[in-house]
Design a protein around this motif. Structure first.
Motif, PDB file in Angstrom:
ATOM      1  N   LYS A  61       0.825  -1.207   0.000  1.00  0.00           N
ATOM      2  CA  LYS A  61       0.000   0.000   0.000  1.00  0.00           C
ATOM      3  C   LYS A  61       0.864   1.264   0.000  1.00  0.00           C
ATOM      4  CE  LYS A  61      -4.141  -1.932   2.209  1.00  0.00           C
ATOM      5  NZ  LYS A  61      -5.059  -1.600   1.101  1.00  0.00           N
ATOM      6  N   GLU A 116      -2.196   5.554  -6.186  1.00  0.00           N
ATOM      7  CA  GLU A 116      -3.625   5.553  -5.882  1.00  0.00           C
ATOM      8  C   GLU A 116      -4.289   6.847  -6.340  1.00  0.00           C
ATOM      9  OE1 GLU A 116      -5.904   3.382  -4.472  1.00  0.00           O
ATOM     10  OE2 GLU A 116      -4.349   1.916  -4.936  1.00  0.00           O
ATOM     11  N   GLU A 146      -5.203  -6.596  -5.549  1.00  0.00           N
ATOM     12  CA  GLU A 146      -4.829  -6.784  -4.144  1.00  0.00           C
ATOM     13  C   GLU A 146      -5.613  -7.892  -3.441  1.00  0.00           C
ATOM     14  OE1 GLU A 146      -5.683  -4.605  -0.012  1.00  0.00           O
ATOM     15  OE2 GLU A 146      -4.919  -3.249  -1.557  1.00  0.00           O
ATOM     16  N   LYS A 185       1.009   4.298  -2.853  1.00  0.00           N
ATOM     17  CA  LYS A 185       0.233   5.417  -2.308  1.00  0.00           C
ATOM     18  C   LYS A 185       0.056   6.533  -3.334  1.00  0.00           C
ATOM     19  CE  LYS A 185      -0.086   8.433   1.742  1.00  0.00           C
ATOM     20  NZ  LYS A 185       0.556   8.835   3.025  1.00  0.00           N
TER      21      LYS A 185
END
Length: 623
Positions: A556, A563, A580, A560
């Motif tokens: 994650k 995203e 994921e 980041k």
């Protein structure tokens, strides 16, 4: 030939600099300049041998080549033979196969050509190349082959005085080629002879234009040593090499050679011993470094450093300076036998049958499965299933992407209805968006694929479903830190205007397609820190088995920034596919699932791993 203790001392400085850099670059950031020092010394000594023999009418090409081969090849063959034995017990089939090929290339003295096409000398992954250091031997050997022939011809047709001018002119031309080529293709320039020849030729200039013997040039000698030391300390791998900066260690070496001065720093027993052993030390040290890294031995420098000197001494004492010449130490015999063994190991996939059944299964299960196109032309690879792509080029699905799309296409084909057709356009390391450039890589193939996709395929397929599968995080953020790369070194794509970012160009491109196509884009798959099949095999060979899967938190964090990009795509109507939930659990993103590797390497999914995404693709693509 008079023995020069100052030159022998320079050899010692050069090899010490190189091995300190390789064991821990923080100890001497510019230690790689030791190779440049070696090049100047070689050029000086070769010019002295050839020119003196030509002047005395005693030069023999056969004697010259034989002398070089008898000194250089047997120690190299011994090192390669050791690697053959080591690899038999400790290397995976893929690694052993690669070592076999590297041994063949090294024994043929063409390894610099291979590395020039493969990877940079300073890449983190280069530490996995067991014979990377032989590039310099290959470059020198090529110089040894060509240089005497050129000098012989120049002496014969132009005479002695013009031969000197010829060498100076050639030195200058090679330097200009080096400067130009290093800016165009830094990796090739680092490894190849045309951009390195000037360093050796400078040594020739030092012999042909000596200083007067009547003066004391101690200050020149010390100044030269100071320049070499300063270069090793203040130059580092960030600097373009070879380049103008390379003049510094070259000049320092040149000054020491032409000064012909003994000094306490170069002319003492420890330095003289190391200088005498320097070739063998150089041969062994890199393999010792790589063994420590491969076996993950802590504080290896404290064992590996003295071991490099010890093995260097033993090689010098019993192989390099052996008195008795036998058939088994004949250079041609060694090239045929050792090089031939390397080639055989490469051809037989690391002699695969000698491994256990478990290792053979892992190796065979994780081979790259090539894509078989049912129909292929300049418009791309067409997977037809039960229906043909229509004559005007229409297909129900279009898949665009890089090597990650390549590794998942089998799953995509399984996911679409059997009566539907698909066209695939792909190019490795290619971000499928027009109007982007790169300062990091050649985009010729990528741009060709993009032109076909956007100018030919898409206009004929209004209403089709278009799927983008790409490793988007690497294009905008660079390498994953756990891959050992500096994320700031490889931001692959850029735009000429500072008013818009490359991320915006990409998102705008995909958003502009949503009115005419149903667009899907997949988020990046988790990137592991090791080549997973190799890690599995290595664990079996070394009886180690630690789970080094990356954590979900790491995944994650890595994505980041990515995203934000996918949030913009989602907002404009692009359908986002998230791998994921299929590749990660609540704790980590496993490298192995039910005993089977999820990956082909560190980031590409295996056929098994890609099939874990079947539910994701089926649910999305069959609606």
């Amino acid at each position: 030939m008079t023995f020069r203790t100052d030159i022998n001392g320079l050899r010692a400085l050069a090899v010490i600099a190189v091995i300190l850099f390789h064991f821990n670059e923080d100890l001497l950031p510019g230690g790689f300049i030791g190779v440049d020092v070696f090049f100047v010394i070689s050029g000086f000594l070769m010019t002295k041998i050839i020119v003196n023999s030509l002047n005395n009418n005693t030069f023999s090409i056969k004697v010259f080549y034989s002398s070089r081969a008898n000194r250089i090849i047997p120690p190299l063959a011994a090192l390669c033979f050791f690697l053959l034995i080591f690899g038999w017990y400790y290397l995976s089939p893929a690694d052993y196969r690669q070592v076999g090929n590297d041994i063949l290339n090294s024994m043929l003295f063409i390894s610099n050509f291979i590395y020039a096409k493969d990877k940079g000398y300073f890449d983190a992954s280069s530490s996995e190349e067991w014979l990377l250091h032989t590039w310099s031997l290959s470059a020198e050997w090529q110089f040894y082959l060509i240089y005497p022939l050129i000098l012989l011809g120049v002496y014969k047709f132009l005479g002695k005085n013009k031969a000197k001018a010829f060498i100076v002119t050639t030195t200058f031309i090679s330097f200009i080629i080096c400067i130009i080529w290093s800016n165009i293709s830094p990796t090739a320039s680092y490894f190849l002879l045309p951009t390195r020849a000037w360093e050796m030729l400078i040594g020739g200039v030092a012999f042909l234009y000596p200083l007067s013997n009547k003066k004391n040039y101690q200050v020149l000698s010390w100044f030269g040593i100071a320049i070499i030391f300063s270069s090793a300390i203040f130059i580092n791998e960030v600097h373009l090499w070879p380049s103008y900066l390379t003049l510094l260690p070259i000049l320092g070496t040149y000054l020491v050679i032409i000064s012909k001065q003994k000094n306490v720093f170069l002319d003492n027993k420890p330095i003289q011993y190391i200088g005498s052993w320097s070739y063998s030390i150089y041969l062994w040290h890199w393999v010792i470094v790589t063994i420590g890294l491969y076996l993950s031995i802590p504080n290896w420098i404290f064992i590996g450093l003295p071991l490099s000197f010890l093995l260097g001494y033993l090689s010098y004492r019993f192989i390099e300076t052996r008195k008795q010449k036998t058939f088994i130490t004949n250079p041609i015999f060694l090239i045929i036998i050792i090089g031939g063994l390397g080639g055989f190991i490469h051809k037989t996939n690391g002699l695969l049958p000698h491994y256990s059944n478990d290792i053979q299964r892992i190796y065979n299960d994780n081979k790259y499965i090539s894509i078989h196109c049912e129909e292929s032309d300049t418009l791309g690879c067409k997977f037809i299933n039960k229906n043909n792509v229509t004559n005007d080029g229409y297909a129900d699905y279009i898949l665009l992407g890089d090597s990650h799309a390549n590794s998942q296409i089998h799953t995509v084909l399984e996911s679409i209805p059997k009566d539907k057709s698909l066209i695939y356009i792909g190019s490795s390391a290619c971000l499928f968006s027009p109007n982007l450039g790169s300062t990091q890589r050649d985009l010729t193939g990528c741009n060709s694929a993009i032109n076909i996709a956007y100018n030919t395929i898409l206009p004929k397929n209004i209403g089709s479903t278009v799927i983008f599968i790409q490793r988007t995080n690497i294009y905008f953020q660079g390498y994953n830190n756990n891959e050992g790369e500096d994320t700031k070194k490889d931001i692959r794509y850029n735009v000429s205007s500072s008013l818009i970012s490359s991320e915006d160009v990409f998102t705008n491109t995909l958003c502009s397609l949503v009115d005419n196509y149903k667009i899907f884009a997949t988020k990046p798959t988790p990137e592991q820190t090791v080549n997973v099949p190799n890690y599995q095999i290595k664990s079996l060979l070394l009886n180690k088995n630690n789970d080094i899967s990356i954590s979900l938190e790491h995944y994650k964090k890595r994505n980041k920034l990515n995203e934000l990009l996918f949030k913009k795509l989602d907002d404009c109507g692009v359908n986002i596919l998230n791998p994921e939930p299929y590749l990660c659990n609540e704790i980590n993103c496993p490298i192995i699932n039910d005993g089977t590797s999820v990956y082909l390497d560190d980031d590409h999914l295996s056929l098994f791993g890609a099939d874990l995404l079947l539910p994701m693709f089926k649910d999305a693509l069959r609606k």
